[in-house]
Design a protein around this motif. Structure first.
Motif, PDB file in Angstrom:
ATOM      1  N   HIS A  76       1.069  -1.283  -0.041  1.00 33.19           N
ATOM      2  CA  HIS A  76      -0.079  -0.085  -0.067  1.00 33.19           C
ATOM      3  C   HIS A  76       0.749   1.243  -0.143  1.00 33.19           C
ATOM      4  O   HIS A  76       1.845   1.372   0.729  1.00 33.19           O
ATOM      5  N   LEU A  77       0.663   1.990  -0.954  1.00 27.94           N
ATOM      6  CA  LEU A  77       1.618   3.432  -1.002  1.00 27.94           C
ATOM      7  C   LEU A  77       0.808   4.679  -0.808  1.00 27.94           C
ATOM      8  O   LEU A  77      -0.697   4.343  -1.294  1.00 27.94           O
ATOM      9  N   GLY A  78       1.314   5.688  -0.302  1.00 30.98           N
ATOM     10  CA  GLY A  78       0.408   6.929  -0.283  1.00 30.98           C
ATOM     11  C   GLY A  78       1.347   7.992  -1.032  1.00 30.98           C
ATOM     12  O   GLY A  78       2.438   7.738  -1.207  1.00 30.98           O
ATOM     13  N   LEU A  79       0.564   8.803  -1.590  1.00 30.28           N
ATOM     14  CA  LEU A  79       1.176   9.914  -2.531  1.00 30.28           C
ATOM     15  C   LEU A  79       0.554  11.225  -1.781  1.00 30.28           C
ATOM     16  O   LEU A  79      -0.629  11.325  -1.233  1.00 30.28           O
ATOM     17  N   TYR A  80       1.620  12.151  -1.414  1.00 33.26           N
ATOM     18  CA  TYR A  80       1.076  13.235  -0.526  1.00 33.26           C
ATOM     19  C   TYR A  80       2.212  14.253  -0.994  1.00 33.26           C
ATOM     20  O   TYR A  80       3.376  14.176  -0.790  1.00 33.26           O
ATOM     21  N   GLU A 115       2.080  10.572  12.260  1.00 33.79           N
ATOM     22  CA  GLU A 115       0.597  10.238  11.504  1.00 33.79           C
ATOM     23  C   GLU A 115       0.859   9.465  10.273  1.00 33.79           C
ATOM     24  O   GLU A 115       0.265   8.644   9.957  1.00 33.79           O
ATOM     25  N   LEU A 116       1.914   9.666   9.508  1.00 35.93           N
ATOM     26  CA  LEU A 116       2.093   8.922   8.262  1.00 35.93           C
ATOM     27  C   LEU A 116       2.418   7.536   8.643  1.00 35.93           C
ATOM     28  O   LEU A 116       1.825   6.641   7.895  1.00 35.93           O
ATOM     29  N   TYR A 127       5.093   2.476   1.548  1.00 35.02           N
ATOM     30  CA  TYR A 127       5.694   3.508   0.962  1.00 35.02           C
ATOM     31  C   TYR A 127       4.937   4.938   1.113  1.00 35.02           C
ATOM     32  O   TYR A 127       3.869   4.550   0.509  1.00 35.02           O
ATOM     33  N   TRP A 128       5.628   6.130   1.372  1.00 34.89           N
ATOM     34  CA  TRP A 128       5.026   7.333   1.017  1.00 34.89           C
ATOM     35  C   TRP A 128       5.896   7.925   0.029  1.00 34.89           C
ATOM     36  O   TRP A 128       6.938   8.276   0.306  1.00 34.89           O
ATOM     37  N   GLU A 133      10.761   4.534   4.432  1.00 34.40           N
ATOM     38  CA  GLU A 133       9.839   4.434   3.429  1.00 34.40           C
ATOM     39  C   GLU A 133       9.143   5.637   3.207  1.00 34.40           C
ATOM     40  O   GLU A 133       7.969   5.818   2.833  1.00 34.40           O
ATOM     41  N   ILE A 134       9.631   6.926   3.952  1.00 35.18           N
ATOM     42  CA  ILE A 134       8.982   8.062   3.595  1.00 35.18           C
ATOM     43  C   ILE A 134      10.017   9.118   3.239  1.00 35.18           C
ATOM     44  O   ILE A 134      10.903   9.638   3.798  1.00 35.18           O
TER      45      ILE A 134
END
Ligand code: MN
Length: 394
Positions: free
Chosen positions: A161-165, A181-182, A189-190, A204-205
């Motif tokens: 699961h990846l986050g785009l921010y 929070e992330l 991965y972020w 991972e950020i």
């Protein structure tokens, strides 16, 4: 699974702060540099056989990109489409999204996150790995909501699961978030965007930083991240892609016996390492006191012009100056006090307290919240303190 994480391309930004007398050949390089950098990214993605490419915001510098630049970007996304490589793209505070501004359709391999609400998609790689991607875009210049709060926790039915921010830890104008929070979402991965200096918040950020610097402050950078995910394993590799690199160099002429040795010595120092990357230099010449009738050729620009003719399409010295040699002022204060003071002012609250008068202004507020700004200012202060003062022992 492997993918490329790009952010802050600023594809349509011009190169700022250069003198007007840029040789024709180099000007041509400048005009093509943004496109070349994007082509380098696309070529890398295809060569690395990645599963997809992420653009984490501010792909364009302006929210209203020219038709020509839109077309150029779409053409490169089309190349990725031919290679069957999907693109996941969010819009940032510079290129905040409004559909009507786009005169070309994004190719079908491009998945856009178009709104200021968090959207999640699920997809599968060629190797049958299942992944989820959650993200949002800016539709306004500022987005004060703490968007992180709206992200779902990790989807347990996918492999990754990846986050785009696109956002900023400290600045309330740009989707503020905290590291915890992330982390609390438990993503693999972020992919962050917004900060132009490559910045790792944790394994991972990551902010990859801008792939192409556009001002002399954006020097020594220009890469994307190749991210490889396996079960319980993460590898992040920086891959250089910039068509142009800004560099600041101090060159000592101590080894040059006389003026006759200077040009060949400098030429050697500036020899490009590769034909693929053009160089933009800010050069300071040091240890020149023994050279006679030297200064005039710097101030009248002749030496600079000559150097700029050596590799007209590869090397451009935009600034050539002499190191300032000042007589130092002797201080009765100790080195230890200096260190202590610098340490004290590196605390965010104390630093901001000193600069409290600047805090009312929109632009300066943004600077004050930027930890790299604080670091830069303190580094400059330290340099000045060393150059201007002779520090005592006790
Ligand atoms: Mn941004």
């Amino acid at each position: 699974m492997r993918f490329i994480h790009v952010a802050d391309l600023h594809f349509d930004r011009t190169f700022e702060g250069l003198s007007e007398e840029i040789p024709v050949d180099f000007l041509k390089k400048l005009n093509q540099a943004n496109e070349k950098t994007l082509k380098n990214i696309v070529t890398t993605a295809i060569a690395q056989q990645v599963d997809f490419v992420i653009f984490a915001g501010d792909t364009f510098h302006q929210m209203n990109p020219s038709l020509k630049n839109q077309q150029l970007l779409m053409a490169q996304f089309q190349q990725l489409a031919h290679a069957e490589i999907p693109v996941y793209l969010i819009f940032g505070n510079h290129d905040y999204y409004e559909e009507s501004r786009y005169w070309f359709s994004f190719p079908e391999n491009v998945v856009l996150f178009e709104t200021e609400t968090v959207k999640s998609i699920v997809a599968t790689t060629k190797n049958e790995e299942k992944y989820a991607i959650s993200g949002f875009s800016y539709c306004h210049q500022y987005l004060k909501a703490e968007m992180v709060k709206h992200f779902p926790v990790r989807n347990l039915e996918v492999d990754y699961h990846l986050g785009l921010y696109h956002g900023d830890i400290n600045d309330t104008n740009f989707a503020p978030f905290s590291l915890n929070e992330l982390k609390s979402k438990n993503y693999d991965y972020w992919a962050l965007g917004h900060i132009h200096q490559p910045t790792k918040l944790s394994d991972e950020i990551n902010y990859p930083g801008t792939p192409q610097g556009h001002t002399k402050k954006e020097r020594d950078l220009g890469n994307v991240l190749l991210v490889e995910l396996a079960k319980n394993e993460l590898t992040v590799t920086r891959i250089p892609v910039a068509a142009l690199r800004w560099q600041k160099k101090t060159i000592s002429l101590a080894d040059c016996e006389n003026n006759a040795a200077v040009v060949s010595y400098l030429t050697k120092q500036l020899t490009p390492l590769t034909e693929n990357t053009a160089m933009l230099y800010e050069i300071t010449l040091a240890n020149t006191a023994h050279l006679q009738n030297f200064t005039a050729m710097i101030t009248n620009g002749q030496l600079q012009d000559l150097l700029n003719q050596q590799w007209p399409d590869l090397v451009f010295v935009h600034t050539l100056k002499l190191e300032e040699v000042k007589e130092k002022i002797s201080l009765p204060a100790s080195e230890a006090l200096k260190t202590q003071l610098l340490q004290e002012f590196s605390h965010e609250e104390i630093f901001n307290e000193v600069l409290a008068e600047l805090a009312g202004n929109k632009n300066t507020t943004r600077l004050l919240a930027d930890p790299t700004f604080r670091q830069e200012v303190l580094a400059q202060v330290a340099e000045e303190l060393n150059q201007q003062f002779e520090w005592g022992q006790s």
